[in-house]
Design a protein around this motif. Structure first.
Motif, short mmCIF file in Angstrom:
data_model
loop_
_atom_site.label_atom_id
_atom_site.label_comp_id
_atom_site.label_asym_id
_atom_site.label_seq_id
_atom_site.Cartn_x
_atom_site.Cartn_y
_atom_site.Cartn_z
N ALA A 137 7.28 -1.47 3.78
CA ALA A 137 7.78 -2.47 4.71
C ALA A 137 8.43 -1.86 5.95
CB ALA A 137 8.74 -3.43 4.00
N LEU A 191 5.37 -0.25 8.02
CA LEU A 191 4.03 -0.85 7.99
C LEU A 191 3.48 -1.12 9.38
CD1 LEU A 191 1.74 -1.67 6.17
CD2 LEU A 191 2.73 -3.95 6.02
N GLY A 237 -6.75 -5.43 6.29
CA GLY A 237 -5.30 -5.23 6.31
C GLY A 237 -4.84 -4.24 5.27
N ASP A 281 -1.16 -3.88 2.82
CA ASP A 281 0.08 -4.57 2.47
C ASP A 281 1.25 -3.60 2.29
OD1 ASP A 281 -0.10 -3.50 -0.13
OD2 ASP A 281 -0.72 -5.38 -1.05
N VAL A 282 2.41 -4.13 1.98
CA VAL A 282 3.63 -3.32 1.87
C VAL A 282 3.61 -2.37 0.69
CG1 VAL A 282 5.11 -4.94 3.11
CG2 VAL A 282 4.85 -5.16 0.63
N TRP A 283 2.62 -2.48 -0.18
CA TRP A 283 2.46 -1.55 -1.30
C TRP A 283 1.38 -0.53 -1.02
CZ3 TRP A 283 6.08 -1.25 -4.85
CH2 TRP A 283 6.97 -2.33 -4.95
N ARG A 300 -1.83 -1.19 -0.46
CA ARG A 300 -3.17 -1.63 -0.87
C ARG A 300 -3.95 -2.11 0.36
NH1 ARG A 300 -0.16 -4.83 -5.38
NH2 ARG A 300 0.29 -6.03 -3.51
N THR A 304 -6.95 -4.30 2.06
CA THR A 304 -7.71 -5.52 1.82
C THR A 304 -9.02 -5.42 2.57
OG1 THR A 304 -5.71 -6.84 1.58
CG2 THR A 304 -7.73 -8.04 2.06
N GLU A 351 -8.74 -6.33 -2.94
CA GLU A 351 -7.54 -5.51 -2.73
C GLU A 351 -7.72 -4.21 -3.48
OE1 GLU A 351 -3.81 -7.24 -3.73
OE2 GLU A 351 -3.75 -8.42 -1.90
#
Length: 174
Positions: free
Chosen positions: A109, A112, A142, A144-146, A148, A150, A161
């Motif tokens: 986060a 990112l 995209g 994500d905050v982990w 992963r 997409t 994902e």
């Protein structure tokens, strides 16, 4: 092929340690004025590999650690000490953001937006490759905050994902 090997001990929750290789790659890319390939590749703007980050987390009598290797690819004159310093500085800044509560949503986060801006291939066609075999094709949509990725599959109705340990993404030339 040169290698910068070092260990970091970020004071972050154990579940956030998965963010370290992303942050190390970001620090290295920034120091080289380079771009990123998902998940931890450092690339020249047209996608030519400069370095790859490998990381292994563990726990010892001093606590959680992450052993990092920044492996140069094709560049023999990369300054290992400078790459390590840039990576450590980025990890320290990220750990401070995590400690300040800026990573409540997930480990990436706090970085990112910067990671996303440095990432090559967003919106472009890629193949999802597992065990050397193409298992899907679509558009990188995209991260994500982990961490992963997409991928919006070619049929346009499904998304996949992918975590770094599940598969890799390979750009498809137009």
């Amino acid at each position: 092929m040169g290698v910068a090997s070092f260990t970091v001990r970020p004071a972050v929750p154990m579940g956030h340690v998965t963010g370290v290789p992303f942050v190390v790659a970001l620090g290295v890319a920034e120091s080289l004025d380079a771009r990123l390939g998902w998940p931890y590749e450092v690339l020249r703007a047209p996608g030519e590999p400069l370095a790859h980050v490998r990381a292994r987390a563990g726990y010892d009598d001093e606590g959680v650690f992450v052993a990092c290797d920044v492996v140069s690819q094709g560049e023999k004159d990369l300054d290992a000490a400078a790459l390590e310093a840039a990576a450590r500085a980025r990890v320290d800044a990220w750990a401070a953001d995590v400690a300040a509560g800026r990573a409540a949503a997930g480990p990436l986060a706090p970085v990112l937006g910067t990671y996303f801006d440095a990432l090559l291939g967003m919106g472009e066609t890629c193949e999802v490759v597992r065990a050397g075999r193409v298992i899907a094709r679509g558009e990188l949509a995209g991260v994500d905050v982990w961490g992963r990725a997409t991928v919006r599959l070619e049929n346009g109705t499904q998304e996949l994902e992918i975590a770094p340990e599940q598969a890799e993404l390979r750009p498809v030339s137009a």
